[in-house]
Structure formats: C-alpha cells, structure tokens
Scaffold this motif. Structure first.
Motif, short mmCIF file in Angstrom:
data_model
loop_
_atom_site.label_atom_id
_atom_site.label_comp_id
_atom_site.label_asym_id
_atom_site.label_seq_id
_atom_site.Cartn_x
_atom_site.Cartn_y
_atom_site.Cartn_z
N THR A 56 51.52 17.16 -13.18
CA THR A 56 51.99 16.68 -14.09
C THR A 56 51.42 16.65 -15.62
O THR A 56 51.97 16.99 -16.54
N ILE A 57 49.96 16.40 -15.41
CA ILE A 57 49.40 16.50 -16.62
C ILE A 57 49.02 17.86 -17.09
O ILE A 57 48.92 18.28 -18.23
N GLY A 58 49.01 18.97 -16.09
CA GLY A 58 49.01 20.28 -16.48
C GLY A 58 47.58 20.62 -16.23
O GLY A 58 47.05 21.88 -16.69
N LEU A 59 46.76 20.15 -15.27
CA LEU A 59 45.55 20.67 -15.05
C LEU A 59 45.70 21.31 -13.62
O LEU A 59 46.45 21.08 -12.86
N ALA A 60 45.23 22.62 -13.46
CA ALA A 60 45.15 23.17 -12.39
C ALA A 60 44.09 22.83 -11.33
O ALA A 60 43.04 22.66 -11.77
N ILE A 61 44.71 22.81 -9.73
CA ILE A 61 43.74 22.73 -8.63
C ILE A 61 43.45 24.01 -8.27
O ILE A 61 44.36 24.59 -7.83
N PRO A 62 42.22 24.55 -8.16
CA PRO A 62 41.07 23.95 -8.04
C PRO A 62 40.16 24.22 -9.34
O PRO A 62 39.02 23.83 -9.77
N SER A 63 40.84 25.27 -10.36
CA SER A 63 40.14 25.61 -11.47
C SER A 63 39.70 24.71 -12.54
O SER A 63 38.57 24.46 -13.20
N ASP A 64 40.56 23.42 -12.69
CA ASP A 64 40.36 22.44 -13.73
C ASP A 64 39.80 21.15 -12.78
O ASP A 64 39.03 20.22 -13.43
N LEU A 65 40.35 20.88 -11.64
CA LEU A 65 39.88 19.86 -10.70
C LEU A 65 39.96 20.26 -9.42
O LEU A 65 40.89 20.68 -8.93
N SER A 66 38.55 19.84 -8.72
CA SER A 66 38.76 19.79 -7.15
C SER A 66 39.27 18.71 -6.68
O SER A 66 38.99 17.44 -7.23
N LEU A 67 39.70 18.77 -5.48
CA LEU A 67 40.26 17.67 -4.74
C LEU A 67 39.78 17.82 -3.19
O LEU A 67 39.98 18.93 -2.57
N VAL A 68 39.55 16.57 -2.80
CA VAL A 68 39.27 16.60 -1.37
C VAL A 68 39.76 15.21 -0.77
O VAL A 68 39.65 14.11 -1.51
N SER A 69 40.64 15.33 0.29
CA SER A 69 40.99 13.98 0.77
C SER A 69 40.64 13.61 2.27
O SER A 69 40.56 14.72 3.15
N PHE A 70 40.47 12.58 2.41
CA PHE A 70 40.33 11.92 3.75
C PHE A 70 41.61 11.95 4.58
O PHE A 70 42.75 11.71 3.96
N HIS A 71 41.55 12.54 5.84
CA HIS A 71 42.77 12.71 6.78
C HIS A 71 43.65 13.91 6.52
O HIS A 71 44.06 14.19 5.23
N ASP A 72 43.67 14.49 7.40
CA ASP A 72 44.34 15.84 7.54
C ASP A 72 45.98 15.57 7.82
O ASP A 72 46.44 16.02 8.73
N ALA A 73 46.62 14.85 6.67
CA ALA A 73 48.03 14.75 6.74
C ALA A 73 48.79 16.36 6.81
O ALA A 73 48.19 17.13 6.24
N ILE A 87 51.55 0.92 8.42
CA ILE A 87 52.19 1.64 9.24
C ILE A 87 52.87 2.88 8.58
O ILE A 87 53.31 4.04 9.18
N GLU A 88 53.25 3.09 7.38
CA GLU A 88 53.59 3.98 6.54
C GLU A 88 52.54 5.16 6.34
O GLU A 88 52.94 6.30 6.09
N ASN A 89 51.42 4.92 6.29
CA ASN A 89 50.26 5.67 6.33
C ASN A 89 50.18 6.48 7.68
O ASN A 89 50.06 5.83 8.55
N PRO A 90 50.29 7.85 7.34
CA PRO A 90 50.17 8.85 8.35
C PRO A 90 49.04 8.56 9.41
O PRO A 90 48.94 8.58 10.76
N PHE A 91 47.99 8.03 8.83
CA PHE A 91 46.81 7.39 9.66
C PHE A 91 47.08 6.61 10.64
O PHE A 91 46.76 6.85 11.98
N VAL A 96 47.58 9.35 1.42
CA VAL A 96 48.87 9.15 0.69
C VAL A 96 48.04 8.90 -0.85
O VAL A 96 48.80 9.38 -1.93
N ILE A 97 46.93 8.71 -1.02
CA ILE A 97 46.19 8.64 -2.55
C ILE A 97 46.25 10.26 -2.79
O ILE A 97 46.27 10.55 -3.98
N GLY A 98 45.54 11.06 -1.99
CA GLY A 98 45.49 12.45 -2.39
C GLY A 98 46.76 13.15 -2.72
O GLY A 98 46.56 13.93 -3.63
#
Length: 354
Positions: free
Chosen positions: A278-295, A76-80, A267-269
């Motif tokens: 924290t690691i110092g990677l820039a989104i999206p130039s170093d890492l692309s991210l897609v998440s399920f659920h439009d929180a 229930i804590e998951n916004p989904f 939540v994972i996203g």
C-alpha cells in the motif's frame, strides 16, 4: 394434547433386544469387562438397531472417566493454533478421547474461566497454551486437582508439568544472523504481545514465553554484533489487523524506517506484506520480510515469503501424546520436549538497500 417426546433407548432396551442381561450389555457398551465375541456382536447389533446413544454422565460416574480432554488456546483463528489443535485431536481420537476446545483470546481472565468450565465438565486432562506465564495459579490448581496437564508452545517455570515447545530462541538467532549478514542494521521485530503503555523496554515485558525467547535471541545476536539500543526496534501491540496496519505504516513512513521486519506470526506477516504494498515499498528490494509460521499464503505471494517453519502439528501431537500417557499411568517426572524449527528460504529477503 401434546405427545411426550419419545424416550431414548436405554441399556435395558439393548439388553432385551440382544437377549442378554443388563449387566452384560453395560459391559459391552461401556467397553469394560470380558464377554464372548458372539455376545459383543449381538449387543452391538442391538444398539445399532435401536440407535442407542450412551449416557456420558452416567458412564463417567461409573468409570471415573469422561472420555474428554480440555484444550485452551490463545486464538483459534490463527493458523498456528488451528494446526496444533489438529495434531491434538488426531492423537486424542486414536486414544478414544473427545476434545473440548475453548478459545481464550489471549486474555488471562478468559483463560481462567475456560479452565474452570472444563474442570466442571470433568475433563480427564488439560492441554493449555498459557496467555500469561506469570499468572498460572489457576493451572497450578488444576494440576493439584489430580488431572494431568500439558503446556503447549509456552512453558512456565512455576509449573512442574509436561511441556512441549519449539526452539524459538535458536530460530530467531538464525534469522537475525542471516539479515545482519546481508547488511541490515535497522531490523524491526513485531509481535501481538503488548504492554500497558504499548512500549517495549525489556524481554521481561513479554509474558508469552515463545515470543520472549525469540526477542531474546534477536537482541542477543544484535548485541554480539555490536548493535546498540536495538530494543527500540521491537514493536508490540499488533493484536488485530488494524493495529498491525497502523504500527507497520508508522514504522515504514518514519524518517529512519526499518530495512527488514521479523513478524512474530503469519497473521502479522500478512499485514506487513499488504501494508508495504500500500505504501509503495517493494519486497525485498526496499524491505526484507521474515515471518514465523509457514502459513499457506506465504508460499503463493509474489514474492513468496521466507519463513521459520515451526513443527506446529507435531507440537499438538506431542502434547496430546504426553497427556494420554499420563492418563494411562505412564511417566513419573514431568517432561520438557523441545522441537526443532527450520528456516525456509524464499524470495522476500535480500541485501539491505543502500
């Protein structure tokens, strides 16, 4: 000497104040039978004046209905799930039902206990999001008890009941093709689903149908594009924020790190987003991210996150509508409803780094 607690007003008290028979008052208060508008108004006014509260147990014994729907979800804590439950409660309230909600924590033993509790409370019907599709005997028993059952977000081939799901496989295929078109080949998929040794080998390892369909879509497109051994890029066990942070940190600090991550829920996203920072990677130039659920958070970060927008409210709304129809004697064969998703392009996806 202590005074006994005040007695709650009874149907007889309401009848006396309204100047009608007890049977007539019971018909008005129970919502059955036919009475004149004048009598109904008199009984309603008397009940309000006396602060009358119905005895739900007695009413359920009279009508055979408790006026309640039992709902069991994974987290229930998951916004989904929060939004899906909102859809359920809105439809239930309009139909005159109260919702009793229990959280299973995605644990099948807790889910079984929850179903037992709800059946003991004589709920009129159940809506369940099964935590383990291969272990549904308790749901089969619930269905055999005569109470209508609807499955939310996760179906089961073993259950011939109303089911409402999203087109998860199609959504994952679309996201994967988009990432491949931008040159990504090291694409990771991260889910809270787990295995005994915390390693993924085949989609059959995944008991949650919605996630299994997404992984099947992801792997299927990769195979079509000639990518081999993509199973090694599927990571399981992101159950808590700490677990997710540990898994993502290990992935991103590996010699061959992913250039894109598909998060199986928001939540994972969020943890992927924070860990990369924290690691110092820039989104999206170093890492692309897609998440399920439009929180909510996905649209206000910098950059905002590309998401698979699921019809979450409509999933709950539709499951509740199908259940209410069953309770009203409508529908003969079980129904399987598949709702469409939508990819919302934002700024967290770019071409793969050289």
């Amino acid at each position: 000497m202590d005074q006994p607690p005040p007695r709650s007003p009874s149907v007889a008290d309401v009848a006396l104040k309204a100047g009608v028979s007890k049977a007539t008052a019971a018909r008005v208060l129970g919502g059955y039978g036919t009475v004149s508008d004048r009598v109904r108004d008199a009984v309603t006014a008397a009940a309000r004046a006396l602060d009358y509260r119905p005895n739900e147990l007695a009413r359920s014994m009279t009508t055979g209905r408790s006026g309640t729907i039992g709902v069991v979800v994974g987290d229930i804590e998951n916004p989904f799930f929060s939004l899906a439950v909102r859809g359920i409660t809105d439809v239930a309230r309009q139909a005159g039902f109260t919702v009793i909600l229990i959280n299973s924590g995605e644990d099948v033993a807790s889910e079984k206990a929850a179903v037992r509790t709800l059946l003991a409370k004589r709920v009129d019907g159940l809506i369940v999001s099964p935590s383990k599709e291969s272990d549904v005997e308790h749901l089969q028993e619930a269905a055999r008890s005569g109470r209508p059952l609807a499955l939310l977000d996760r179906g089961s081939e073993a259950l011939d009941v109303d089911t409402v799901i999203a087109d998860d496989r199609y959504a994952a295929e679309g996201v994967t093709r988009r990432l491949l078109s931008l040159g990504h080949r090291r694409i990771a998929y991260l889910t809270a689903c787990d295995t005994p040794d915390h390693l993924f080998r085949t989609p059959a390892d995944i008991n949650t149908g919605s996630v299994r369909r997404r992984i099947e879509g992801f792997l299927g497109v990769c195979r079509q594009e000639g990518l081999k051994d993509m199973e090694r890029w599927v990571h399981v066990g992101a159950v808590t924020p700490d677990d997710t942070r540990r898994i993502v940190t290990a992935m991103l600090q590996a010699g061959e790190r992913p250039t894109a991550i598909i998060a199986s829920d928001s939540v994972i996203g969020l943890e992927v987003f924070k860990a990369s920072r924290t690691i110092g990677l820039a989104i999206p130039s170093d890492l692309s991210l897609v998440s399920f659920h439009d929180a909510d958070w996905t649209s206000v970060t910098s950059p905002p996150v590309t998401v698979v927008r699921q019809p979450v409210y409509q999933l709950g709304e539709t499951a509740a509508r199908l259940l209410v129809e069953r309770l009203n004697g409508e529908g003969a064969k079980s129904r399987r409803v598949i709702l469409q998703t939508e990819v919302v392009e934002r700024a967290s996806v770019a071409e793969a780094p050289a």
